[in-house]
Design a protein around this motif. Structure first.
Motif, PDB file in Angstrom:
ATOM      1  N   LYS A 105       0.847  -1.186   0.000  1.00 32.25           N
ATOM      2  CA  LYS A 105       0.000   0.000   0.000  1.00 32.25           C
ATOM      3  C   LYS A 105       0.886   1.242   0.000  1.00 32.25           C
ATOM      4  CE  LYS A 105      -3.434   2.443   2.839  1.00 32.25           C
ATOM      5  NZ  LYS A 105      -4.181   2.423   4.117  1.00 32.25           N
ATOM      6  N   ILE A 106       0.594   2.189  -0.882  1.00 31.41           N
ATOM      7  CA  ILE A 106       1.354   3.442  -0.939  1.00 31.41           C
ATOM      8  C   ILE A 106       0.392   4.627  -0.909  1.00 31.41           C
ATOM      9  CG2 ILE A 106       1.469   3.388  -3.474  1.00 31.41           C
ATOM     10  CD1 ILE A 106       4.246   4.794  -3.126  1.00 31.41           C
ATOM     11  N   THR A 107       0.789   5.640  -0.172  1.00 33.43           N
ATOM     12  CA  THR A 107       0.007   6.865  -0.052  1.00 33.43           C
ATOM     13  C   THR A 107       0.848   8.043  -0.516  1.00 33.43           C
ATOM     14  OG1 THR A 107      -1.152   5.963   1.881  1.00 33.43           O
ATOM     15  CG2 THR A 107      -1.291   8.349   1.525  1.00 33.43           C
ATOM     16  N   ALA A 108       0.289   8.841  -1.409  1.00 32.19           N
ATOM     17  CA  ALA A 108       0.921  10.106  -1.810  1.00 32.19           C
ATOM     18  C   ALA A 108       0.338  11.195  -0.927  1.00 32.19           C
ATOM     19  CB  ALA A 108       0.651  10.401  -3.281  1.00 32.19           C
ATOM     20  N   ALA A 109       1.197  11.844  -0.130  1.00 35.38           N
ATOM     21  CA  ALA A 109       0.726  12.807   0.869  1.00 35.38           C
ATOM     22  C   ALA A 109       1.179  14.214   0.519  1.00 35.38           C
ATOM     23  CB  ALA A 109       1.237  12.423   2.256  1.00 35.38           C
ATOM     24  N   VAL A 110       0.262  15.162   0.692  1.00 34.14           N
ATOM     25  CA  VAL A 110       0.535  16.571   0.422  1.00 34.14           C
ATOM     26  C   VAL A 110       0.012  17.388   1.588  1.00 34.14           C
ATOM     27  CG1 VAL A 110       0.096  18.535  -1.108  1.00 34.14           C
ATOM     28  CG2 VAL A 110       0.329  16.228  -2.077  1.00 34.14           C
ATOM     29  N   CYS A 111       0.869  18.212   2.170  1.00 32.33           N
ATOM     30  CA  CYS A 111       0.445  19.156   3.202  1.00 32.33           C
ATOM     31  C   CYS A 111       0.123  20.479   2.519  1.00 32.33           C
ATOM     32  CB  CYS A 111       1.548  19.344   4.243  1.00 32.33           C
ATOM     33  SG  CYS A 111       2.023  17.816   5.082  1.00 32.33           S
ATOM     34  N   SER A 112      -1.024  21.055   2.845  1.00 28.75           N
ATOM     35  CA  SER A 112      -1.470  22.220   2.085  1.00 28.75           C
ATOM     36  C   SER A 112      -1.959  23.341   2.991  1.00 28.75           C
ATOM     37  CB  SER A 112      -2.597  21.823   1.128  1.00 28.75           C
ATOM     38  OG  SER A 112      -2.908  22.877   0.245  1.00 28.75           O
ATOM     39  N   PRO A 156       0.737   6.404 -13.976  1.00 28.07           N
ATOM     40  CA  PRO A 156       0.694   4.959 -14.203  1.00 28.07           C
ATOM     41  C   PRO A 156       1.380   4.235 -13.053  1.00 28.07           C
ATOM     42  CG  PRO A 156       2.417   5.957 -15.545  1.00 28.07           C
ATOM     43  CD  PRO A 156       1.712   7.094 -14.849  1.00 28.07           C
ATOM     44  N   CYS A 157       0.707   3.246 -12.504  1.00 22.68           N
ATOM     45  CA  CYS A 157       1.271   2.531 -11.359  1.00 22.68           C
ATOM     46  C   CYS A 157       0.723   1.108 -11.353  1.00 22.68           C
ATOM     47  CB  CYS A 157       0.923   3.249 -10.053  1.00 22.68           C
ATOM     48  SG  CYS A 157       1.777   2.604  -8.614  1.00 22.68           S
ATOM     49  N   ALA A 158       1.580   0.151 -11.023  1.00 20.83           N
ATOM     50  CA  ALA A 158       1.198  -1.261 -11.078  1.00 20.83           C
ATOM     51  C   ALA A 158       0.280  -1.655  -9.931  1.00 20.83           C
ATOM     52  CB  ALA A 158       2.448  -2.135 -11.072  1.00 20.83           C
ATOM     53  N   ILE A 159       0.219  -0.863  -8.882  1.00 22.71           N
ATOM     54  CA  ILE A 159      -0.655  -1.166  -7.744  1.00 22.71           C
ATOM     55  C   ILE A 159      -1.562   0.030  -7.470  1.00 22.71           C
ATOM     56  CG2 ILE A 159       1.073  -2.690  -6.715  1.00 22.71           C
ATOM     57  CD1 ILE A 159       1.618  -0.468  -4.664  1.00 22.71           C
ATOM     58  N   ASP A 160      -2.626  -0.231  -6.731  1.00 24.76           N
ATOM     59  CA  ASP A 160      -3.515   0.855  -6.333  1.00 24.76           C
ATOM     60  C   ASP A 160      -2.808   1.744  -5.310  1.00 24.76           C
ATOM     61  OD1 ASP A 160      -5.528  -0.107  -7.955  1.00 24.76           O
ATOM     62  OD2 ASP A 160      -6.465  -1.291  -6.361  1.00 24.76           O
ATOM     63  N   TYR A 161      -3.136   3.008  -5.334  1.00 21.64           N
ATOM     64  CA  TYR A 161      -2.578   3.941  -4.354  1.00 21.64           C
ATOM     65  C   TYR A 161      -3.646   4.947  -3.984  1.00 21.64           C
ATOM     66  CZ  TYR A 161      -1.983   6.842  -8.558  1.00 21.64           C
ATOM     67  OH  TYR A 161      -2.200   7.542  -9.715  1.00 21.64           O
ATOM     68  N   GLN A 205     -15.104  13.641  -5.796  1.00 17.08           N
ATOM     69  CA  GLN A 205     -16.136  13.039  -6.646  1.00 17.08           C
ATOM     70  C   GLN A 205     -15.604  12.635  -8.017  1.00 17.08           C
ATOM     71  OE1 GLN A 205     -18.937  12.493  -4.916  1.00 17.08           O
ATOM     72  NE2 GLN A 205     -17.784  13.560  -3.291  1.00 17.08           N
ATOM     73  N   GLU A 206     -14.406  13.060  -8.344  1.00 13.63           N
ATOM     74  CA  GLU A 206     -13.831  12.730  -9.653  1.00 13.63           C
ATOM     75  C   GLU A 206     -13.248  11.319  -9.641  1.00 13.63           C
ATOM     76  OE1 GLU A 206     -11.108  15.758 -10.939  1.00 13.63           O
ATOM     77  OE2 GLU A 206     -12.621  17.351 -10.844  1.00 13.63           O
ATOM     78  N   PRO A 207     -13.155  10.682 -10.808  1.00 16.07           N
ATOM     79  CA  PRO A 207     -12.644   9.307 -10.859  1.00 16.07           C
ATOM     80  C   PRO A 207     -11.143   9.248 -10.587  1.00 16.07           C
ATOM     81  CG  PRO A 207     -13.009  10.170 -13.077  1.00 16.07           C
ATOM     82  CD  PRO A 207     -13.575  11.185 -12.134  1.00 16.07           C
ATOM     83  N   GLY A 208     -10.705   8.058 -10.171  1.00 20.64           N
ATOM     84  CA  GLY A 208      -9.286   7.846  -9.931  1.00 20.64           C
ATOM     85  C   GLY A 208      -9.033   7.354  -8.522  1.00 20.64           C
ATOM     86  N   PRO A 209      -7.780   7.261  -8.139  1.00 18.93           N
ATOM     87  CA  PRO A 209      -7.429   6.814  -6.790  1.00 18.93           C
ATOM     88  C   PRO A 209      -8.135   7.642  -5.716  1.00 18.93           C
ATOM     89  CG  PRO A 209      -5.473   6.905  -8.161  1.00 18.93           C
ATOM     90  CD  PRO A 209      -6.585   7.510  -8.970  1.00 18.93           C
TER      91      PRO A 209
END
Length: 309
Positions: A3-10, A28-33, A55-59
């Motif tokens: 499991k990988i999470t892309a994190a952004v502090c804003s 593009p990524c071989a696993i879900d994130y 509400q938009e599609p994607g991860p």
């Protein structure tokens, strides 16, 4: 499956978040994130923008609010939120990921002994005029990272990687609950300074945690126009000097408002050299003036009591 999470502090960058999140979702990524946004008491319409983007599609897009103001608190909140992830990738809210950022980080973890991987950060001047005085040796103070064209293990502080583009194996933080971003080096709101990522990078090296530079892992970093001023660079170094004097200089007393003579000497030496270089219009003059600002800040920090955290 890892499991990988892309994190952004804003903080108050609602206008930049749609492009960033859509670019992350297009990776593009071989696993879900998943994508995590840590709101840090935003006063603009960040929350409403994120609700729409959910509400938009994607991860999956997750969001939490960190009520303690400042980047150190926000980064530490991101770490806590991601402790159940195998990997976490930090980006900033004024960046865009280049192609295959997430997958390249995963590939590097899979093919090396890396527990931390940092990548290239390219300053984007597409919509700004780069000042003539802004020499290449100053770009690092706008977060640029560009060490080499080849993957290598980092052994020295001279080749740092920053939280503008870094991925962690989260075992680092699960196994070391004391390893967190130093709140003494916090930068709150629209303030200048920080340094929490420098200390984290140095702590990883000191603990022998395998840290790599991966040039194929790249982000494009937008710069606010107000940072392209000489005053910004001087103020940045003055604030860094204050923290250095307050937290890093040993408990030495001196005759100049409590500052030791060597600190006063450093300030005058750097200042005289900066004035000479400025008068002669020599290359490196702004960098030398920054050294003088840092020296003055260290004296100021030594003179003032430590702040309550």
């Amino acid at each position: 499956m890892p499991k990988i999470t892309a994190a952004v502090c804003s903080y108050n960058r609602a206008q930049r978040l749609p492009a960033l999140i859509r670019a992350l979702r297009a990776q593009p990524c071989a696993i879900d994130y998943e994508i995590l946004i840590v709101e840090n008491n935003c006063t603009d319409n960040t929350h409403e923008v994120l609700l729409g983007l959910q509400q938009e599609p994607g991860p999956a897009l997750l969001m939490v609010n960190e009520p303690r103001q400042g980047i150190s608190h926000a980064r530490n909140r991101a770490l806590e939120e991601c402790l159940d992830s195998d990997y976490m990738l930090f980006m900033d809210d004024d960046e865009l990921p280049c192609d295959r950022l997430i997958q390249t980080a995963l590939d590097t973890f899979a093919t090396t002994d890396a527990l931390c991987v940092g990548g290239k950060v390219q300053v984007d001047f597409a919509n700004l005029d780069r000042p003539g005085w802004l020499e290449d040796n100053l770009l690092g103070f706008l977060a640029q990272v560009d060490h080499d064209q080849h993957l290598f293990r980092i052994e020295h502080k001279k080749t740092p990687v920053w939280t503008a583009n870094v991925a962690y194996d989260m075992r680092i933080f699960r196994d070391n609950p004391d390893l967190r971003f130093d709140i003494r080096y916090n930068r709150a709101g629209d303030g200048v300074g920080g340094g929490e990522d420098v200390l984290m990078f140095e702590a990883l090296l000191k603990r022998g945690i395998a840290t790599y530079y991966q040039p194929q892992m790249s982000v494009l970093h937008a710069v606010d126009a107000w940072k392209l001023k000489r005053g910004y660079f001087l103020r940045l170094h003055f604030v860094a000097g204050k923290k250095y004097g307050r937290y890093e200089i040993p408990e030495l007393q001196g005759p100049v408002f409590g500052a030791p003579w060597f600190m006063v000497w450093h300030f005058f030496r750097h200042s005289l050299l900066a004035l000479a270089m400025l008068a002669a219009n020599k290359p490196g003059r702004i960098r030398q003036a920054m050294n003088a600002a840092h020296s003055l800040g260290s004296i100021w920090g030594k003179m003032t009591p430590q702040e309550k955290q």
